[in-house]
Design an enzyme around this catalytic site. Structure first.
Site, PDB file in Angstrom:
ATOM      1  N   LYS A  54       7.837  -4.362  -3.620  1.00  0.00           N
ATOM      2  CA  LYS A  54       7.402  -5.433  -2.704  1.00  0.00           C
ATOM      3  C   LYS A  54       7.978  -6.766  -3.167  1.00  0.00           C
ATOM      4  O   LYS A  54       8.484  -7.555  -2.366  1.00  0.00           O
ATOM      5  CB  LYS A  54       5.870  -5.549  -2.685  1.00  0.00           C
ATOM      6  CG  LYS A  54       5.163  -4.512  -1.854  1.00  0.00           C
ATOM      7  CD  LYS A  54       3.649  -4.657  -2.010  1.00  0.00           C
ATOM      8  CE  LYS A  54       2.922  -3.507  -1.345  1.00  0.00           C
ATOM      9  NZ  LYS A  54       1.500  -3.448  -1.663  1.00  0.00           N
ATOM     10  N   GLN A  98      -3.393  -4.787  -4.540  1.00  0.00           N
ATOM     11  CA  GLN A  98      -2.881  -3.419  -4.606  1.00  0.00           C
ATOM     12  C   GLN A  98      -4.021  -2.438  -4.885  1.00  0.00           C
ATOM     13  O   GLN A  98      -4.788  -2.630  -5.828  1.00  0.00           O
ATOM     14  CB  GLN A  98      -1.794  -3.334  -5.698  1.00  0.00           C
ATOM     15  CG  GLN A  98      -1.116  -1.980  -5.786  1.00  0.00           C
ATOM     16  CD  GLN A  98      -0.359  -1.616  -4.524  1.00  0.00           C
ATOM     17  OE1 GLN A  98       0.347  -2.430  -3.944  1.00  0.00           O
ATOM     18  NE2 GLN A  98      -0.513  -0.383  -4.076  1.00  0.00           N
ATOM     19  N   ASP A 121      -1.815  -7.298   5.164  1.00  0.00           N
ATOM     20  CA  ASP A 121      -1.936  -5.834   5.239  1.00  0.00           C
ATOM     21  C   ASP A 121      -2.650  -5.404   6.531  1.00  0.00           C
ATOM     22  O   ASP A 121      -2.547  -4.262   6.947  1.00  0.00           O
ATOM     23  CB  ASP A 121      -2.773  -5.329   4.043  1.00  0.00           C
ATOM     24  CG  ASP A 121      -1.926  -4.603   3.014  1.00  0.00           C
ATOM     25  OD1 ASP A 121      -0.794  -4.209   3.349  1.00  0.00           O
ATOM     26  OD2 ASP A 121      -2.404  -4.435   1.876  1.00  0.00           O
TER      27      ASP A 121
END
Ligand code: NAP
Length: 303
Positions: A54, A98, A121
């Protein structure tokens, strides 16, 4: 028939190029770049490699990128305080925590603490609600479903009036992609069926699909005879079925298979995504797009 391959690796490159250009343009006109922070708790190897990828992608497209690594013993209160700090930081437009988190931390509490306007997200209940309403309400579609829809659109697949069958009803893939395909608008307007382990006639439903989206996590679940000739098949499944030595690096790597019997299915389908190199590369790509859009909302460049 040999199906057209819809390759996530190619579409990723197209989209990352588009994002890079847009970031440079916004930087020149507004003096700002999108800021993305990833909070990693502990050292889970899969999480570390995902977060690293990422970060690399964010750097490539010109974002400000921060990786905030925290000890696995961090308290829930301290993690909440960290999120609050980034919620208030105007140079940060996307906050990612995460997963998975250690057992002593309530995952739901943490995800719900992220400002919905920085939840790139798209998992915050506010963004799930916005997705359900559809249209201009949608700010951050969840990344894997957004990637699937993008592949369908860029693959030139007709979705208006199409029978779409989604195998799987998870909150991160099955339910959101089904919801997105049923909305009014381009790349959608479909008639959608969701199937799962309690569905009575899985094969019968799959056979009706003009677009078959499979996200079950069962290698080879969808047999070639379940596929309507000419259908578009999107295989979301990523299943580790063994290990091999990589020709490139000489290191052990996982052998990955999708949920569809690819070799046989490609002779029947009209278009199909491979595994690996299909939906996989799209998730981080759409995360970059959501983060760019977050800055655009802040600057009033998007409504
Ligand atoms: P999940 O949470 O385990 O959900 C799987 C869904 O499939 C469930 O709804 C389950 O039904 C259904 N299912 C499982 N076996 C079935 C069967 N035999 N017949 C019918 N339905 C069945 O999985 P997920 O998180 O959605 O992920 C699905 C797959 O996509 C996994 O392989 C995952 O690794 C992959 N994935 C890939 C990406 C990416 O490429 N970027 C991102 C996310 C996920 P029930 O609800 O009835 O149990």
């Amino acid at each position: 028939m040999t199906a057209q391959l819809i390759k996530g690796t190619d579409i990723r490159e197209e989209i990352l190029e588009e994002i890079t250009k847009e970031v440079a343009d916004i930087k020149e006109k507004h003096g700002q770049v999108p800021g993305l922070v990833t909070i990693l708790v502990g050292e889970n190897p899969a999480s570390v490699s995902y977060v690293t990828l990422k970060g690399k992608t964010a750097n490539r497209v010109g974002f400000k990128e921060l990786q905030d690594n925290q000890d696995e013993n961090i308290s829930e209160a301290d993690l909440l305080a960290l999120i609050d700090k980034y919620n208030k930081d105007d140079s940060i437009h996307g906050i990612l925590v995460q997963l998975p988190l250690p057992d002593h931390i309530d995952e739901k509490k943490i995800l719900n603490a992220i400002d919905p306007d920085k939840d790139v997200d798209g998992f915050h209940p506010v963004n799930v609600g916005r997705l359900m309403i559809g249209g201009s309400e949608v700010k951050f579609p969840p990344c894997t479903p957004a990637g699937i829809q993008e592949m369908i659109v860029r693959g030139g697949v007709e979705t208006s009036g199409a029978e779409v069958v989604v195998v799987g009803r998870s909150n991160i893939v099955g339910k959101p992609i089904a919801n997105m395909m049923v909305q009014k608008g381009p790349g959608a307007n479909s008639t959608v069926t969701i199937v799962h382990t309690r569905t009575k006639d899985l094969e019968g439903h799959c056979k009706r699909a003009d677009v078959l989206i499979v996200a079950a996590g069962v290698p080879g679940l969808v047999k070639p005879e379940w596929i309507k000739p000419g259908a578009c098949v999107i295989d979301v499944g990523v299943n580790r079925v063994g290990e091999k030595i990589s020709e490139k690096t000489g290191k052990k790597v996982a052998i990955l298979r999708g949920d569809v019997d690819f070799d046989a299915a490609k002779e029947i389908a009209g278009s199909i995504t491979p595994v690996p190199g299909g939906v996989g590369p799209m998730t981080i790509t759409m995360l970059m797009r959501n983060t760019l859009n977050s800055l655009k909302y802040q600057l009033g460049l998007m409504e």
